[in-house]
Design a protein around this motif. Structure first.
Motif, PDB file in Angstrom:
ATOM      1  N   ASP A  57       0.556  -1.092   0.540  1.00  0.00           N
ATOM      2  CA  ASP A  57      -0.021  -0.310   0.054  1.00  0.00           C
ATOM      3  C   ASP A  57       0.676   1.326  -0.234  1.00  0.00           C
ATOM      4  N   LEU A  58       1.903   1.790   0.612  1.00  0.00           N
ATOM      5  CA  LEU A  58       2.400   2.253   0.730  1.00  0.00           C
ATOM      6  C   LEU A  58       3.183   2.599  -0.576  1.00  0.00           C
ATOM      7  N   ALA A  59       3.965   1.597  -1.366  1.00  0.00           N
ATOM      8  CA  ALA A  59       4.373   2.083  -2.504  1.00  0.00           C
ATOM      9  C   ALA A  59       4.090   2.187  -3.185  1.00  0.00           C
ATOM     10  N   ALA A  60       2.779   1.290  -3.200  1.00  0.00           N
ATOM     11  CA  ALA A  60       1.389   1.899  -4.854  1.00  0.00           C
ATOM     12  C   ALA A  60       1.198   3.104  -4.069  1.00  0.00           C
ATOM     13  N   ASP A  61       1.060   4.369  -2.700  1.00  0.00           N
ATOM     14  CA  ASP A  61       0.379   5.381  -2.764  1.00  0.00           C
ATOM     15  C   ASP A  61       1.679   6.478  -2.556  1.00  0.00           C
ATOM     16  N   GLN A  62       2.902   5.829  -2.527  1.00  0.00           N
ATOM     17  CA  GLN A  62       3.964   7.003  -2.194  1.00  0.00           C
ATOM     18  C   GLN A  62       4.998   6.198  -3.018  1.00  0.00           C
ATOM     19  N   LEU A  64       7.674   7.469  -4.359  1.00  0.00           N
ATOM     20  CA  LEU A  64       8.830   8.420  -4.277  1.00  0.00           C
ATOM     21  C   LEU A  64       9.293   8.110  -2.799  1.00  0.00           C
ATOM     22  N   LEU A  65       8.587   7.634  -2.014  1.00  0.00           N
ATOM     23  CA  LEU A  65       9.076   7.389  -0.971  1.00  0.00           C
ATOM     24  C   LEU A  65       9.660   6.186  -0.139  1.00  0.00           C
ATOM     25  N   ALA A  66       8.862   5.494  -0.973  1.00  0.00           N
ATOM     26  CA  ALA A  66       9.517   4.066  -0.633  1.00  0.00           C
ATOM     27  C   ALA A  66      10.212   4.165  -1.326  1.00  0.00           C
ATOM     28  N   LEU A  67      10.825   4.059  -2.377  1.00  0.00           N
ATOM     29  CA  LEU A  67      12.047   4.522  -3.190  1.00  0.00           C
ATOM     30  C   LEU A  67      13.239   4.715  -2.670  1.00  0.00           C
ATOM     31  N   GLY A  68      12.617   6.254  -1.399  1.00  0.00           N
ATOM     32  CA  GLY A  68      13.803   6.598  -0.458  1.00  0.00           C
ATOM     33  C   GLY A  68      14.353   5.589   0.489  1.00  0.00           C
ATOM     34  N   VAL A  69      13.550   5.066   1.265  1.00  0.00           N
ATOM     35  CA  VAL A  69      13.281   4.111   1.754  1.00  0.00           C
ATOM     36  C   VAL A  69      14.315   2.443   1.266  1.00  0.00           C
ATOM     37  N   ALA A  70      13.737   2.002   0.988  1.00  0.00           N
ATOM     38  CA  ALA A  70      14.606   0.794  -0.336  1.00  0.00           C
ATOM     39  C   ALA A  70      16.137   1.459  -0.083  1.00  0.00           C
ATOM     40  N   THR A  71      15.998   2.949  -0.680  1.00  0.00           N
ATOM     41  CA  THR A  71      17.340   2.911  -0.756  1.00  0.00           C
ATOM     42  C   THR A  71      18.520   3.130   0.516  1.00  0.00           C
TER      43      THR A  71
END
Length: 84
Positions: A57-62, A64-71
């Motif tokens: 849900d986080l990755a679908a809704d946000q 860029l935030l999910a990409l930042g956290v994964a990075t």
């Protein structure tokens, strides 16, 4: 979206509770212990499925935030293993 881990976890938890109860009625401590372990494993599997749903849900809704956290997590894990 319901994850199969949540469904399987709930089923395992119910089966474990029944096994625990049956072991208690019959005085079979081994069955009770197995039932409690199975119920705990089912709870853990359900929590895992819930966490996966939250991440999806986080990755679908946000995204860029999910990409930042994964990075950031990738960088931290890489730094930990690079020191070994």
């Amino acid at each position: 979206m319901v994850d199969t881990n949540r469904i399987q976890g709930a089923a395992e938890e119910v089966i474990g509770r029944v096994q625990d109860g049956a072991g208690g009625l019959l005085g079979d401590t081994a069955s009770q212990a197995k039932g409690k372990a199975r119920a705990a494993a089912g709870q853990a599997q359900g929590a895992y499925g819930e966490a996966l749903d939250t991440v999806r849900d986080l990755a679908a809704d946000q995204p860029l935030l999910a990409l930042g956290v994964a990075t950031v997590l990738g960088f931290i894990i890489g730094a930990i293993f690079a020191r070994r």
